[in-house]
Design a protein around this motif. Structure first.
Motif, mmCIF file in Angstrom:
data_model
loop_
_atom_site.group_PDB
_atom_site.id
_atom_site.type_symbol
_atom_site.label_atom_id
_atom_site.label_comp_id
_atom_site.label_asym_id
_atom_site.label_seq_id
_atom_site.Cartn_x
_atom_site.Cartn_y
_atom_site.Cartn_z
ATOM 1 N N PRO A 198 60.863 138.617 33.223
ATOM 2 C CA PRO A 198 59.912 139.434 32.452
ATOM 3 C C PRO A 198 58.482 139.143 32.892
ATOM 4 C CG PRO A 198 61.280 138.057 31.017
ATOM 5 C CD PRO A 198 61.616 137.661 32.403
ATOM 6 N N GLY A 199 57.725 140.205 33.072
ATOM 7 C CA GLY A 199 56.317 140.047 33.475
ATOM 8 C C GLY A 199 56.092 140.241 34.956
ATOM 9 N N VAL A 200 57.118 140.120 35.769
ATOM 10 C CA VAL A 200 56.932 140.300 37.208
ATOM 11 C C VAL A 200 56.889 141.787 37.512
ATOM 12 C CG1 VAL A 200 57.985 139.996 39.473
ATOM 13 C CG2 VAL A 200 57.979 138.108 37.844
ATOM 14 N N ARG A 201 55.879 142.173 38.193
ATOM 15 C CA ARG A 201 55.731 143.598 38.459
ATOM 16 C C ARG A 201 56.316 143.989 39.799
ATOM 17 N NH1 ARG A 201 49.668 145.432 37.275
ATOM 18 N NH2 ARG A 201 49.292 144.265 35.359
ATOM 19 N N SER A 202 56.050 143.160 40.798
ATOM 20 C CA SER A 202 56.591 143.532 42.103
ATOM 21 C C SER A 202 56.845 142.288 42.937
ATOM 22 C CB SER A 202 55.625 144.463 42.847
ATOM 23 O OG SER A 202 54.487 143.720 43.207
ATOM 24 N N LEU A 246 54.380 137.679 45.045
ATOM 25 C CA LEU A 246 54.887 138.062 43.736
ATOM 26 C C LEU A 246 53.701 138.438 42.857
ATOM 27 C CD1 LEU A 246 57.707 136.172 42.055
ATOM 28 C CD2 LEU A 246 55.665 136.556 40.703
ATOM 29 N N MET A 247 53.746 139.689 42.338
ATOM 30 C CA MET A 247 52.661 140.110 41.468
ATOM 31 C C MET A 247 53.179 140.161 40.054
ATOM 32 S SD MET A 247 50.160 143.333 41.936
ATOM 33 C CE MET A 247 50.602 144.538 40.739
ATOM 34 N N ALA A 248 52.362 139.552 39.158
ATOM 35 C CA ALA A 248 52.849 139.494 37.781
ATOM 36 C C ALA A 248 51.726 139.868 36.829
ATOM 37 C CB ALA A 248 53.331 138.076 37.484
ATOM 38 N N HIS A 295 48.667 137.121 41.522
ATOM 39 C CA HIS A 295 49.525 137.028 42.705
ATOM 40 C C HIS A 295 49.935 135.592 42.921
ATOM 41 C CE1 HIS A 295 49.016 141.054 44.551
ATOM 42 N NE2 HIS A 295 48.001 141.090 43.678
ATOM 43 N N TYR A 296 51.171 135.442 43.292
ATOM 44 C CA TYR A 296 51.651 134.107 43.704
ATOM 45 C C TYR A 296 52.292 134.255 45.066
ATOM 46 C CZ TYR A 296 51.159 133.061 38.762
ATOM 47 O OH TYR A 296 50.658 132.899 37.518
ATOM 48 N N SER A 297 52.152 133.203 45.835
ATOM 49 C CA SER A 297 52.833 133.189 47.129
ATOM 50 C C SER A 297 53.903 132.107 47.055
ATOM 51 C CB SER A 297 51.801 132.876 48.224
ATOM 52 O OG SER A 297 52.478 132.529 49.390
ATOM 53 N N LEU A 298 55.155 132.496 47.317
ATOM 54 C CA LEU A 298 56.257 131.539 47.236
ATOM 55 C C LEU A 298 56.921 131.424 48.598
ATOM 56 C CD1 LEU A 298 57.175 133.409 44.178
ATOM 57 C CD2 LEU A 298 57.607 130.955 44.033
ATOM 58 N N THR A 299 57.205 130.205 48.991
ATOM 59 C CA THR A 299 57.992 130.006 50.205
ATOM 60 C C THR A 299 59.367 129.477 49.769
ATOM 61 O OG1 THR A 299 55.967 129.419 51.314
ATOM 62 C CG2 THR A 299 58.016 128.945 52.477
ATOM 63 N N LEU A 300 60.382 130.228 50.123
ATOM 64 C CA LEU A 300 61.727 129.909 49.616
ATOM 65 C C LEU A 300 62.685 129.742 50.779
ATOM 66 C CD1 LEU A 300 61.823 132.778 46.959
ATOM 67 C CD2 LEU A 300 61.141 130.402 46.557
ATOM 68 N N VAL A 321 54.223 133.569 34.166
ATOM 69 C CA VAL A 321 55.589 133.774 34.643
ATOM 70 C C VAL A 321 56.104 132.600 35.446
ATOM 71 C CG1 VAL A 321 55.359 136.278 34.699
ATOM 72 C CG2 VAL A 321 54.829 134.931 36.739
ATOM 73 N N ARG A 322 55.244 131.611 35.680
ATOM 74 C CA ARG A 322 55.618 130.579 36.631
ATOM 75 C C ARG A 322 56.896 129.841 36.227
ATOM 76 N NH1 ARG A 322 49.829 127.855 37.263
ATOM 77 N NH2 ARG A 322 49.804 128.445 35.070
ATOM 78 N N LYS A 323 56.959 129.480 34.922
ATOM 79 C CA LYS A 323 58.134 128.746 34.471
ATOM 80 C C LYS A 323 59.414 129.580 34.626
ATOM 81 C CE LYS A 323 57.060 125.789 30.841
ATOM 82 N NZ LYS A 323 56.872 125.645 29.375
ATOM 83 N N SER A 324 59.353 130.833 34.191
ATOM 84 C CA SER A 324 60.532 131.703 34.240
ATOM 85 C C SER A 324 60.988 131.893 35.670
ATOM 86 C CB SER A 324 60.219 133.075 33.641
ATOM 87 O OG SER A 324 59.261 132.969 32.636
#
Lengths: 504, 258, 311
Positions: free
Chosen positions: C247-251, C266-268, C227-232, C274-277
């Motif tokens: 690719p690789g991100v599930r939800s 973000l679940m991957a 899981h990643y938490s992104l603030t955008l 997946v961080r770079k992509s």
């Protein structure tokens, strides 16, 4: 370390199978519980049974009397008596066995010893009349003995007699005077019990009567004990009224310290009794009764060659005095012929001895022999000074024995010029182990023709009084030591260790 | 076993418990002794018999912590997980409490010495009384240990132990009341149509049975110079039984469901 | 070697442990992972003989805990969650007592105590009262206690609970050191701790073994869903599709929206980083990333991820 290879990346997932038998408390638990509970119950039961058996079988054999005077063990004399018994004696303590009673420790273990050595002939039981009121009517259906709680009742066939435990001890009078506490110092328990066993089992017990009605000493507990121990039963006798008579079974008549003279009728009855071979004991000192005129009594004694005079013996030999400066409390010694006969070489402490004069012109059928005498330096102090001088300094009798042989049966009389052989006051202080008790025993045994050569000794109770008096300052000192120094010392040591450790 | 004994025994003196118990005992006995001394009548056996009454306070003090504290602090785990039987722990702790009890008699021994110094009498009854005292102490300590093993709470353990010992000390009085209650009930209800005399004997039988169980009265005989083996056997065998029950109670932890 | 087979323990009607089986080989460090109340402590208590199992069998070096408890227990050193310390004793006295309990021969007792104290670094407090020691030291005394008698197996129940971070690090280091000479089982409810120390992890939940695997494999498996938490600085609609396309991100889930900022979960897949992509995908649509945080997986996540069928 056994590391798994990276290729082997299969995670072993375990699907846990449910146990085949779904139970919340399984068999193992039940077994463990059962084992635990059963073993506890079993061990408890075994322990109870074991102790009960031990108690029933080994309690008596494994009981040891550690007292120095063997106060819980019966003496050879009692053992021999038990051996010779041909009847069963039942001893009933009218007390609650479990109450705490002062005398308990001197009675119960000793009675157990009687039972143990009695070969089944002695049985002891305790019945509390409070919880079991039938016992009194069962023991005494006609209410003649008037047994009461606190007594021991000795029963053998028709013979019954009660024993009051408190009368089985001599008490320290000096402690009583100071503290008001009856501190027993001598224990006559065995003497009493053995005496009563021999009394209730004897086929023809001798009866002795104490004449009453003249303010005689009312209680004669110790004398009773002495007499019972040689098999003589005692009762009180009043000779007043028209039908008064001396009972036929009267083996011995005792007149203890009458405070006024006997009546003419009594004199005649006693005279007749003596003429028929009676035996008489007179005790008459020179104390509170010094003013009394004993004319009638003297008419009896004079027939036996003795007069009770109104005078007191004054001991002149200071080596015979018990307390220097008191000439009326002295030592009496057996007369030479009597000492030979009775084998009592002792000295006896006596006080307030009445002067008894012996006729010089008595009948030749009458024999008067002094049993105990004073020293040869004794004089007489008379109540009426004008007759002083009729008696000279010399040896005077303290106890006299007179025998009249003029009738078909010999009559016999013993006169004690002092109370110190018979009174409760004396034995209360000195105990029945005193020489005087031995003497009176021998005398009475002699007159009643009873063998008294062996006897049960009285047992001293270990005195816990300090043998050296302790000063009040040392009492204070030791009290401070035991109540302050030791506890505070312990506490200080505790606090010290605790504090020291706390900061480690 | 020796390890547990050593730890428990020393622990009495590492904490104030042991000191306080000894101090308490010496104050009580000292009070009795100095009263005797003041009256010039010194009987140590009576003092010991008197001290037996204070078991009711002293025994809970020295036994309450034995297991309850370990349970509370979790140190009891050591006893379960070490390569030895829990029985040894029970015996070790019992011996430690006994040793403290014996040390508490130091004040009595000091009184014996003072008595001898002051030309008083020490006789066989004195030593017999000490024997009886220790036998009774063994029984009461095993009871206290059992109550301590049954709870985590020391105060609770002490209170229960106090009540049990009080009950035992008063057993002869209790026996009296029980028997009279039984007699009264039988009398009033007229149950079984018993005769009055058999009602009395029924009541007495109950009382005798209860009295037979009374260790306090049983060990009273030593004071009068009678030395009996059987009461000592009674006390010690029941002490052993209570120790066994203690062991079983501790063992229960392993299999119990709660 | 410890063999546990089909261990079941009931507390009344409640099943605390239901049918656990595992084997620990010599020299292993086994992590026992599970949330509170999962049955870790109960299992350990049973292994050490403090409790007995309702059913099941445990052998330690071939000795059955129930049948030959003394031999079995000789091989175990146990530190329960609450260290069994006598606060009224000094460290040395305490260790001496333990070595007496463990029947360490008298002649080597003293030396062994000194060695153990050196090993766990408590030589400097040997004369101090345990009552006056800090939590970290107490825990170490607790461990020293397990080492007395030199048992092969050491069982530690939550040894790091209640310690401050520095102490936790020291404790981990200590356990690692011990692992060179002992077989260790230790329990924890913190994944990272287990990952840091153990060769092998057993995860239990509700009295059941959920997973039993070497640490590396488990890590991979856990990382299978990250899981990643992104603030955008954007709207959710604008970023949803581009992110999904990576690719690789599930939800992608919206967690929060505030002042024109969104927080996205973000679940991957763990297999691919997946961080770079994700960064480039967002850069392409001109969405600035104000915060980029990877979330540590919770135990619950681990359970779900482990028990969910593998992709």
């Amino acid at each position: 370390m056994a590391k798994k290879s990276a290729k082997d990346n299969i995670i072993r997932e375990r699907v846990v199978k449910a146990p085949k038998v779904k139970v919340s408390s399984d068999a193992r638990f039940a077994v463990l519980k059962k084992v635990s509970v059963v073993s506890v119950v079993l061990i408890l039961a075994i322990c109870l049974v074991f102790n009960l058996l031990i108690y029933l079988i080994l309690d008596k054999p494994l009981t040891f009397d550690t007292t120095s005077v063997k106060s819980n063990t019966i003496s050879e004399y009692s053992k021999n008596l038990l051996k010779s018994l041909d009847k069963k004696v039942d001893i009933i303590g009218l007390v609650d066995e479990n109450d705490s009673i002062e005398w308990k420790e001197y009675f119960m273990p000793l009675l157990e010893d009687y039972v143990a050595k009695g070969d089944g002939k002695v049985s002891v039981r305790y019945v509390d009349p409070d919880t079991n009121p039938f016992i009194l009517s069962e023991l005494d259906p006609d209410n003649v003995y008037k047994f009461e709680k606190g007594q021991f009742v000795f029963v053998c066939e028709d013979m019954k007699v009660a024993l009051n435990p408190y009368s089985c001890f001599s008490y320290d009078q000096s402690v009583y005077a100071i503290y008001g506490v009856q501190l027993p110092v001598v224990n006559n328990v065995e003497m009493n019990i053995t005496g009563l066993i021999s009394y209730v089992t004897s086929n023809n017990p001798l009866h002795a009567y104490f004449l009453q009605g003249h303010n005689e000493s009312e209680s004669h507990v110790y004398l009773d004990t002495i007499m019972q121990s040689i098999g003589i039963v005692t009762s009180d006798l009043k000779l007043s009224g028209d039908s008064a008579k001396i009972p036929d079974d009267c083996e011995l008549l005792l007149i203890l310290q009458p405070m006024f003279d006997i009546s003419v009728m009594e004199r005649e009855l006693i005279q007749t009794y003596l003429d028929n071979g009676g035996k008489l004991v007179i005790v008459n000192d020179f104390g509170d009764n010094q003013q009394v005129d004993y004319s009638n009594l003297n008419m009896i004694t004079e027939r036996m060659g003795v007069t009770l005079e109104q005078g007191i013996l004054h001991e002149g030999d200071s080596s015979y005095l018990v307390n220097s400066g008191d000439p009326y409390t002295s030592i009496a010694v057996p007369s030479s012929e009597y000492a030979e006969y009775i084998r009592i070489p002792d000295r006896f402490s006596v006080e307030k001895i009445r002067y008894m004069s012996v006729f010089t012109d008595k009948s030749s059928d009458v024999y008067v022999s002094p049993l105990l005498n004073t020293s040869s330096l004794t004089s007489v102090d008379f109540l009426q000074k004008e007759i002083a001088g009729t008696a000279t300094t010399g040896m005077y009798p303290v106890v006299l024995q007179c025998v009249d042989t003029s009738k078909a049966k010999n009559s016999c009389m013993i006169i004690f010029g002092t109370q110190d052989f018979t009174s409760d006051a004396y034995y209360g202080v000195k105990s029945l182990n005193d020489n005087n008790a031995k003497f009176v025993r021998a005398c009475l045994g002699d007159i009643c023709q009873i063998d008294v050569s062996v006897s049960v000794p009285a047992k001293t109770i270990p005195s816990f009084s300090l043998t050296r008096p302790i000063s009040s300052s040392s009492v204070t000192f030791w009290s401070i030591v035991v109540m302050a120094v030791i506890p505070i010392g312990t506490l200080a040591a505790g606090i010290y260790t605790y504090r020291k450790r706390r900061h480690l | 076993m020796f390890a547990v004994f050593k730890r428990e025994f020393l622990s009495y003196f590492r904490t104030p418990v042991g000191w306080v118990a000894i101090c308490l005992m010496s104050v009580i006995s000292g009070y009795y002794f100095s009263n005797m001394l003041a009256s010039s009548y010194v009987n140590i056996a009576m003092e010991i018999a008197y001290l037996r009454t204070f078991f009711v306070i002293l025994i809970p003090i020295i036994t309450m912590r034995l297991f309850a504290e370990e349970k509370k602090n979790g140190t009891i785990v050591l006893l379960y997980t070490m390569p030895f039987s829990i029985k040894e722990a029970v015996i070790g702790k019992f011996l430690a409490a006994m040793a403290l009890q014996a040390i508490m008699l130091i004040s009595v021994f000091s009184h014996i010495i003072i008595t001898v110094v002051c030309s008083g009498i020490i006789n066989s009854a004195t030593w017999g009384a000490i024997f009886g005292y220790l036998a009774l102490a063994a029984l009461f300590i095993s009871i206290g240990m059992l109550t301590s093993a049954m709870t985590e709470n020391q105060i609770m353990s002490a209170v229960v132990c106090f009540v049990v010992i009080l009950f035992i000390i008063m057993l002869s009085q209790i026996a009296d009341s029980v028997s009279s209650i039984i007699q009264a009930i039988l009398k009033v209800t007229g149950l079984y149509g018993l005769k009055e005399s058999s009602i009395y004997s029924a009541g007495n039988a109950v009382r005798n049975a209860l009295n037979w169980l009374d260790p306090y009265e049983k060990t009273a005989c030593y004071t009068s110079g009678v030395f009996k083996i059987v009461p000592i056997v009674f006390c010690l065998s029941f002490a052993a039984v209570f120790m066994y029950i203690t062991y079983r109670v501790l063992e229960k932890k392993r299999w119990s469901q709660s | 070697m410890i063999e546990v087979s089909n261990l079941v323990k009931f507390y009344g009607d409640k099943k605390a442990v239901s049918g656990i089986s595992f084997t620990v080989n010599q020299g292993e460090i086994l992590g026992f992972l599970g949330p509170n109340g999962a049955g870790k402590t109960t299992t350990m208590n049973i292994i050490t003989g403090f409790l007995s199992a309702t059913s099941g069998r445990i052998t330690i070096n071939g000795y059955d805990v129930l049948e030959q408890p003394e031999m079995a227990k000789k091989n175990i050193g146990y530190l329960p969650e609450q260290p069994p310390l006598f606060l009224d004793m000094t460290v040395y006295e305490y260790l001496e007592y333990v070595s007496e309990l463990k029947k360490v021969p008298k002649d080597i007792r003293k030396k062994q105590i000194t060695d153990v104290m050196k090993m766990v670094h408590i030589g400097n407090v040997s004369g101090r009262l345990i009552h006056n020691l800090s939590k970290g030291y107490r825990q170490r005394v607790g461990i020293a206690q397990t080492l007395i008698g030199n048992p092969e197996v050491i069982i530690l129940d939550e040894p790091t609970v209640g310690l401050d971070p520095n102490q936790v690090i020291e404790m981990r280091k200590l356990i690692c050191d011990l692992s060179k000479t002992h077989t260790i089982i230790f329990s924890s409810h913190i994944l990272s701790e287990v990952q840091a120390i153990c060769d092998r992890v057993i995860i239990i939940n509700n009295g059941k073994i959920v997973a039993d695997a070497p640490t590396m494999e488990l890590s991979a498996r856990v990382e299978g869903s990250v899981h990643y938490s992104l603030t955008l600085e954007s709207s959710f609609n604008a970023v949803q599709m581009p992110l999904r396309a990576v690719p690789g991100v599930r939800s992608v889930t919206l967690m929060q929206e505030k002042d024109g900022l969104i927080q996205v979960d973000l679940m991957a897949d763990g297999d691919l980083d997946v961080r770079k992509s994700v960064f480039f995908a967002l850069a392409r649509i001109n969405v600035p990333i104000l915060e980029y945080r990877s979330l540590a997986p919770s135990l619950e996540d681990i359970f779900t991820s482990i028990t969910s069928p593998r992709k």
